[in-house]
Write a protein that holds these residues in place. Structure first.
Motif, short mmCIF file in Angstrom:
data_model
loop_
_atom_site.label_atom_id
_atom_site.label_comp_id
_atom_site.label_asym_id
_atom_site.label_seq_id
_atom_site.Cartn_x
_atom_site.Cartn_y
_atom_site.Cartn_z
N SER A 44 5.61 13.98 3.08
CA SER A 44 5.40 12.46 3.73
C SER A 44 5.83 11.63 2.42
O SER A 44 6.54 10.58 2.79
CB SER A 44 4.08 12.31 4.07
N VAL A 45 5.19 11.74 1.39
CA VAL A 45 5.58 11.00 0.34
C VAL A 45 7.03 11.09 -0.11
O VAL A 45 7.64 9.97 -0.27
CB VAL A 45 4.64 11.28 -0.83
N LEU A 47 9.48 11.69 1.69
CA LEU A 47 10.29 11.13 2.92
C LEU A 47 10.06 9.84 2.71
O LEU A 47 11.37 8.99 3.01
CB LEU A 47 9.68 11.51 4.42
N CYS A 48 9.02 9.15 2.40
CA CYS A 48 8.94 7.58 2.05
C CYS A 48 9.78 7.12 1.07
O CYS A 48 10.83 6.34 0.95
CB CYS A 48 7.51 7.10 2.00
N LEU A 49 9.69 8.13 -0.14
CA LEU A 49 10.37 7.63 -1.37
C LEU A 49 12.04 7.61 -1.03
O LEU A 49 12.88 6.90 -1.53
CB LEU A 49 10.28 8.72 -2.42
N GLY A 460 7.32 2.65 -1.43
CA GLY A 460 7.43 3.75 -1.12
C GLY A 460 6.39 4.67 -1.30
O GLY A 460 5.77 5.71 -0.46
N GLY A 464 4.11 5.93 1.43
CA GLY A 464 4.17 7.57 1.41
C GLY A 464 2.65 8.04 1.27
O GLY A 464 2.25 9.04 2.00
N ALA A 468 0.89 10.11 4.00
CA ALA A 468 0.32 11.27 4.12
C ALA A 468 -1.14 11.49 4.28
O ALA A 468 -1.62 12.66 4.93
CB ALA A 468 0.61 11.78 2.60
#
Length: 804
Positions: A44-45, A47-49, A460, A464, A468
């Motif tokens: 998840s992290v 993906l956001c980054l 981000g 994330g 998460a």
């Protein structure tokens, strides 16, 4: 039954919601959540980054130029004497905020577009850059749009100006910052400066136009107001003369007379009330009962006028003297003495004289009351006449006050408009504005403001992390399975006897191999370790008693075709690897069954589960092997009549079993299978076809008699039963089993299913010795049990010689 710690139902469940929960527990729960869900959280992290990186690569660079305005509240010294207090209002907070909104208006934006000719500037008209704009342009090549009109282009340009414009006031000061964001630093600076200059020009123009319109309107209005004021003043003078309204010192004569007559009427009413009260009091005394002279004398003392009358005062004193003598003589000579009788006669005459005097006083009071009434009536008549005259004058005065008010308002309004007209003429000749530019925007001082790399990356990471956490919490809420010992004990309110680790097909280790590895790991002499037990025991010759018979066990023939050959079975792993966690778990279960014998016998231990494929048959086999290896006479019975999986595994070639023995078709010794290594006796269950009335068989009298006989022949009977949820066979074993062990598959058995089947099976719930967590992934379980995670680590087992 083994007495272990069973947590309170409200204990662990309320740790997070309890106000007294410690910070350490919260951190522990958070770390446990992260350790269990860290792969999803990392994804998840990342993906956001990744989304933040895509935005940074695709977003165009924008520059912000800033011009600074000052709203100067000080007036020019040359105009202060001319405008004075009637001039413009001083600048306040509301006015500064209003000017901020003026700067954002479309009028200023339109003026900037015309001055800078932005409609002809390609650099300005392509301001909409970025990924979305690129896609729009790509589609526009395939679907060309019609050419926009001048008005539509102007609206579009105004929208670009407004979208890139930022106007803000600096704290509580009079300073306003005008910032414009653009793809070009030069264009941003030019638009910011043009906004400030056009605002000043617009302010001057608006002031000039307002002053010119005000002067024209004030001049016409002033003529009308002067005529209205003169007409109103003449109307006031004419009305006073017509209605004979005369005032003295600001107060009408009728008002003075009315006040004097009202005071006289109040005094006359007070005197009339006083005379009436005196007359009523004298009359009440005269009407009193004469049979009680003492009452008359007491009432007489309360009248002031009677006490001031010398005749009444002297008679009353004489009466009191005679009364005292009469009382004294009556006590001396008796009440009928002639002197006493004479005194009483004299006292009666005195009372009659007092009453006569009171009647004369009452007549005087009547006369005073009549005079007071006459005065009151005269004052009331005079008051009524004066009020009638005053009402007429008051009605006229109401009209007069309206006329005077109109005249004063007209005159004041005329004077105010004259002053405003003079101010407007002065401002029209020289308009001024309070705003001035104190800092102009320049291309060199225009920094890049978008996108902010650090802020986007931080957003981000934060986004994330939040995503998460939410994903991890959501997955935890969906994870409604058994994963820890504490969870089993808390939800089922029973003991968790053991956690049995999962072993694969290749996990089987021979006893020799386990011991050899253990010798290499432990710092003890090699001769200290026990020798490995043989895999099989020699079968005694025919006619020679075996050690089982010598130990008191039931004698039976054990031909080679009914010997258990289960070296490759998972249930055999507890015997082949005695120093493994798997074996230690079954020794724990065996110890629980041993300790349950204290107080009442528990020879028959039934093994069941909520659903199929949870490993109950494997647990039954391994527990029976462990119990038999300890030297107890152990019988393993396959009681799952519907699906005898234990028979398919241990005695595939069996043709008779439990059903035939119970109904007396074969002897027990002809149906038993024997493990030559542990001397475990196994009674299979052979079912040739589908068996529908298995519960009737388990609840039959023959089955009860069979188990009663087995109790006398064996020390421990392990009964493998069917699952609880699919069929009802376990409910029919209440007369067979002394206690039950529930097998729960780790990370697979649903909590709702297990709780429901336990509630629906009272016989199991009441005799439940405990539960067993089966097929446990030890490494994963340490992540879920944050308090006892270190307990599952192998290095603690290795100190005591255990090898997996």
């Amino acid at each position: 039954m083994l007495q272990t710690r069973i947590p309170n139902a409200h204990g662990p469940a309320q740790v997070q919601g309890n106000d007294t929960a410690t910070f350490e527990h919260t951190v522990s729960v958070a770390l446990g959540l992260i350790s269990r869900q860290y792969p999803v959280m990392i994804i998840s992290v990342l993906l956001c980054l990744g989304m933040a990186g895509v935005y940074l690569l695709s977003a165009p660079k924008r520059y912000t130029a800033t011009a600074v305005l000052l709203m100067d509240s000080r007036k020019m010294q040359g105009l202060q004497t001319q405008v004075g207090a009637a001039g413009e209002n001083p600048i306040d907070t509301a006015m500064v905020d209003s000017q901020v909104e003026v700067l954002k208006s479309e009028t200023i934006a339109s003026a900037v577009i015309r001055d800078l000719r932005l409609l002809d500037s390609p650099e300005f008209m392509r301001e909409d850059a970025g990924l979305l704009n690129g896609l729009n342009q790509l589609f526009a090549t395939f679907f060309p749009e019609e050419k926009q009109s001048d008005a539509a282009l102007m609206r579009s340009a105004i929208g670009r100006i407004v979208s890139g414009l930022t106007i803000k006031r600096v704290a509580q000061s009079y300073v306003i910052e005008i910032s414009y964001q653009s793809l070009s630093p030069d264009l941003a600076a030019r638009i910011a400066n043009a906004l400030a200059e056009n605002y000043i020009t617009d302010s001057l123009e608006s002031k000039y136009q307002a002053s010119r319109r005000a002067a024209v309107w004030l001049q016409d209005r002033l003529k009308e107001l002067r005529a209205q004021a003169s007409s109103a003043e003449r109307a006031v003078a004419d009305y006073k003369a017509k209605n004979n309204i005369v005032d003295a010192g600001g107060r009408l004569l009728t008002e003075q007379q009315l006040a004097e007559i009202n005071s006289g009427l109040t005094e006359a009413r007070a005197k009339r009330a006083e005379a009436e009260a005196k007359l009523q009091r004298i009359t009440s005394i005269l009407n009193a009962d004469e049979s009680d002279p003492q009452v008359i004398l007491n009432d007489l003392a309360t009248v002031n006028d009677s006490m001031a009358n010398p005749v009444i005062t002297k008679l009353r004193q004489t009466y009191l003297d005679y009364a005292a003598k009469a009382s004294d003589w009556s006590n001396r000579y008796g009440p009928n003495h002639l002197a006493v009788v004479n005194l009483r006669n004299q006292m009666r005459e005195i009372r009659r004289s007092i009453l006569d005097e009171l009647r004369r006083t009452a007549e005087a009071y009547k006369s005073d009351l009549a005079i007071a009434n006459a005065r009151e009536q005269a004052s009331q008549k005079s008051l009524n006449d004066t009020i009638a005259v005053s009402n007429d004058t008051s009605q006229a005065q109401i009209v007069l006050r309206d006329l005077e008010s109109n005249a004063q308002s007209a005159r004041a309004l005329s004077d105010n408009f004259l002053q405003l007209y003079m101010v407007s003429v002065q401002q029209q000749s020289f308009p001024i504005t309070e705003a001035r530019i104190i800092t102009q925007a320049s291309e060199l001082s225009t920094p890049k403001t978008s996108p902010k790399t650090a802020l986007v990356l931080l957003a981000g990471i934060v986004g994330g992390g939040i995503l998460a956490g939410l994903v991890a919490i959501f997955l935890e809420m969906l994870d409604r399975v058994f994963r820890t010992v504490q969870q089993v004990e808390r939800l089922l309110q029973t003991n968790c006897l053991a956690s049995i680790p999962i072993v694969g097909a290749g996990a089987d280790q021979g006893a020799n191999g386990s011991l050899s590895r253990l010798k290499a790991l432990m710092p003890f002499p090699s001769d200290w370790m026990p020798s490995p037990r043989p895999r099989s025991r020699p079968i005694p010759p025919t006619g020679q008693p075996s050690r089982a018979v010598e130990a008191g066990r039931p004698r039976m023939d054990r031909p080679d075709d009914r010997q258990l050959t289960i070296d490759d079975s998972v249930g055999r792993f507890a015997i082949n690897s005695p120093f493994s966690r798997f074996a230690e778990a079954f020794r724990s279960i065996k110890l629980a069954t041993d300790l349950s014998n204290y107080g009442s016998p528990h020879k028959v231990v039934a093994i069941t589960s909520a659903l199929p494929n949870e490993g109950k048959s494997t647990v039954s086999e391994a527990l029976a092997q462990t119990t038999a290896q300890s030297g107890l006479r152990t019988l393993l019975i396959d009681g799952d009549i519907r699906n005898p999986s234990l028979t398919h595994r241990l005695g595939r070639s069996a043709n008779v079993g439990l059903i035939e023995v119970v109904f007396g078709k074969v002897d027990l010794k002809d149906a038993l299978w024997v493990d030559p290594q542990t001397n475990l006796h196994f009674l299979p269950c052979v079912v040739a076809s589908r068996f529908s009335n298995s519960s009737d068989l388990l609840a039959s009298a023959q089955m009860q008699k069979f188990f009663q006989d087995m109790r006398g022949q064996y020390d421990r009977i392990i009964l493998d039963l069917s699952p609880l949820a699919p069929i009802i066979d376990v409910r029919a074993t209440g007369t067979l089993a002394d206690s039950y062990i529930l097998v729960i598959e780790w990370a697979k058995s649903k909590i709702e299913v297990v709780e429901r089947v336990i509630q629906e099976t009272p016989v199991v719930r009441e005799r439940l010795m405990g539960a067993v967590l089966n097929k446990v992934n030890v490494a994963a379980m340490s992540r879920y049990d944050t308090h006892s995670g270190g307990y599952y680590r192998n290095r603690y087992y290795s100190r005591y010689g255990y090898v997996d």
